[in-house]
Enzyme design. Structure first.
Site, PDB file in Angstrom:
ATOM      1  N   TRP A 149      36.604  58.074  60.316  1.00 45.22           N
ATOM      2  CA  TRP A 149      36.327  56.709  58.708  1.00 45.22           C
ATOM      3  C   TRP A 149      35.032  55.988  59.338  1.00 45.22           C
ATOM      4  O   TRP A 149      34.407  56.563  60.313  1.00 45.22           O
ATOM      5  CB  TRP A 149      37.032  55.313  59.537  1.00 45.22           C
ATOM      6  N   HIS A 200      27.118  41.894  44.685  1.00 47.20           N
ATOM      7  CA  HIS A 200      26.490  42.658  43.553  1.00 47.20           C
ATOM      8  C   HIS A 200      26.299  43.748  43.377  1.00 47.20           C
ATOM      9  O   HIS A 200      24.893  43.870  43.163  1.00 47.20           O
ATOM     10  CB  HIS A 200      25.545  41.582  42.884  1.00 47.20           C
ATOM     11  N   HIS A 228      29.848  46.348  39.756  1.00 45.96           N
ATOM     12  CA  HIS A 228      30.234  45.256  39.833  1.00 45.96           C
ATOM     13  C   HIS A 228      30.773  44.175  39.221  1.00 45.96           C
ATOM     14  O   HIS A 228      30.539  43.586  37.944  1.00 45.96           O
ATOM     15  CB  HIS A 228      29.532  44.229  40.812  1.00 45.96           C
ATOM     16  N   ASP A 242      30.697  39.907  38.437  1.00 46.77           N
ATOM     17  CA  ASP A 242      30.527  38.675  38.571  1.00 46.77           C
ATOM     18  C   ASP A 242      31.428  37.460  38.314  1.00 46.77           C
ATOM     19  O   ASP A 242      32.178  37.659  37.507  1.00 46.77           O
ATOM     20  CB  ASP A 242      28.996  38.043  38.222  1.00 46.77           C
ATOM     21  N   HIS A 268      29.173  32.428  40.900  1.00 52.78           N
ATOM     22  CA  HIS A 268      27.650  33.133  40.926  1.00 52.78           C
ATOM     23  C   HIS A 268      27.261  32.675  39.989  1.00 52.78           C
ATOM     24  O   HIS A 268      25.752  32.347  40.943  1.00 52.78           O
ATOM     25  CB  HIS A 268      28.090  34.688  40.199  1.00 52.78           C
ATOM     26  N   HIS A 278      23.898  34.427  31.624  1.00 51.14           N
ATOM     27  CA  HIS A 278      24.812  34.210  33.470  1.00 51.14           C
ATOM     28  C   HIS A 278      25.600  32.983  32.836  1.00 51.14           C
ATOM     29  O   HIS A 278      26.079  32.457  33.306  1.00 51.14           O
ATOM     30  CB  HIS A 278      23.933  34.661  34.452  1.00 51.14           C
TER      31      HIS A 278
HETATM   32 MN    MN Z   1      26.509  40.603  39.241  1.00 50.87          MN
END
Ligand code: MN
Length: 258
Positions: free
Chosen positions: A62, A70, A74, A76, A80, A208
Site C-alpha cells: 500500500w 485540482h 478533476h 470543480d 472553487h 469559472h
Molecule cells: Mn480545477
C-alpha cells in the site's frame, strides 16, 4: 419504472451498453495548471510506498498519496471560484449526487482546434451544433471536445512568455449554456474549463466565473472524448467526498450504446 434499471442491467450484462473511461491516469508526470509565481500553486500527484510484502508489511502492498484538489482529471465545485463562495451546497461533499449521473452532450471542436490552438467556443458554434443534434437538454453536462487530451508534456500546458495557449469558451457561450440551456456543468480536455488566455477575457476566466457563480460544475483534463457520441451518453462523475473541498480528482466515465 423499475423496468428502466432492469433493462439497463440486462443491457450492461449483454454488452449492449459499454463504459468509456474519460480519465487520465494519476501520475506524477501529468501536468497541473501553473499560475503566475506570486500565487500559490496546485501540487502534482505524488506517491510514497508504505510497504510492499517486506519488513514494513510482510503480506501487503500500500501507498500514501498527496495531490492538489485540482490535480489530474478533476471536478470543480462552485466554491472553487469567488463568484460561488457563498452559494449553498457548493463544496464537493455537499453537491447533490444527482449532478454526478447525467446525460452529456459533446460539442466537437477538434478540427477547429487543430488549426487554432487558441480556438474560442462561441454561441454561434453551439447553435450550429444544436441545429444538427437538437437543443442541449436542460440539466445535462456539456463537453467541449478538442482532442487536446492527445497532447502530453510541455505541449499540454503550451506555456509561452505571454501565458498558456489552449482552447476554451467565451463568456457569451458560457452564459448561453447556463441561462438559455440550464446545463449543470461544462467539461474540457484542457487543464481548466477556461481558455489558456482567459485571464485577458472579460470577466477574467469567464467559465469559472459564470459557471461557479451560478452553482454549476466543471470537469477538466478529460480524456477520450473522441469515443463519445454527440448526444446519448450518460456521464458518471462523482468526486471524492472531501470536507469543504473545492474540487477533487476523480474517475470520470460514461455509458454509451455499444
Ligand atoms: Mn480545477
Amino acid at each position: 419504472m423499475t423496468e428502466v434499471l432492469q433493462n439497463l442491467g440486462a443491457d450492461l450484462l449483454a454488452g449492449n451498453v459499454k463504459t468509456v473511461d474519460l480519465t487520465h491516469t494519476l501520475d506524477p508526470d501529468f501536468p497541473v495548471i501553473v499560475l503566475p509565481v506570486e500565487f500559490g500553486q496546485c501540487a502534482r500527484f505524488r506517491v510514497e510506498e508504505v510497504s510492499r510484502y517486506d519488513e514494513r508489511g510482510p503480506a501487503w502492498y500500500w501507498r500514501n498519496f498527496t495531490c492538489g484538489e485540482h490535480t489530474g482529471t478533476h471536478f470543480d465545485a462552485p466554491i472553487h471560484w469567488i463568484s460561488g463562495k457563498d452559494l449553498p451546497d457548493a463544496t464537493v461533499d455537499t453537491v447533490p449526487t444527482s449532478a454526478f449521473v447525467r446525460p452529456v452532450c459533446v460539442i466537437d471542436c477538434s478540427s477547429e482546434v487543430a488549426k487554432d490552438e487558441d480556438y474560442i467556443l462561441t454561441v454561434d458554434f453551439i447553435q450550429a451544433w444544436e441545429k444538427e443534434h437538437g437543443d442541449i437538454p436542460e440539466g445535462s453536462w456539456v463537453f467541449m471536445r478538442t482532442d487536446w487530451s492527445k497532447k502530453s508534456g510541455a505541449d499540454y500546458l503550451n506555456l509561452r512568455e505571454d501565458g498558456a495557449h489552449s482552447p476554451g469558451p467565451d463568456a457569451d457561450a458560457v452564459n448561453y449554456l447556463i441561462h438559455e440551456r440550464n446545463i449543470i456543468g461544462f467539461g474540457t480536455e484542457t487543464v481548466g474549463t477556461d481558455a489558456g488566455q482567459a485571464a485577458h477575457f472579460e470577466p477574467p476566466y469567464p467559465a469559472h466565473y459564470h459557471l461557479h457563480g451560478n452553482n454549476r460544475y466543471g470537469l477538466q483534463c478529460l480524456n477520450n472524448l473522441d469515443q463519445l457520441p454527440p448526444t446519448g451518453a450518460i456521464l458518471i462523475c462523482p468526486p471524492l467526498k472531501i470536507k469543504h473541498g473545492s474540487g477533487s480528482p476523480l474517475r470520470v466515465m460514461a455509458l454509451v450504446n455499444a
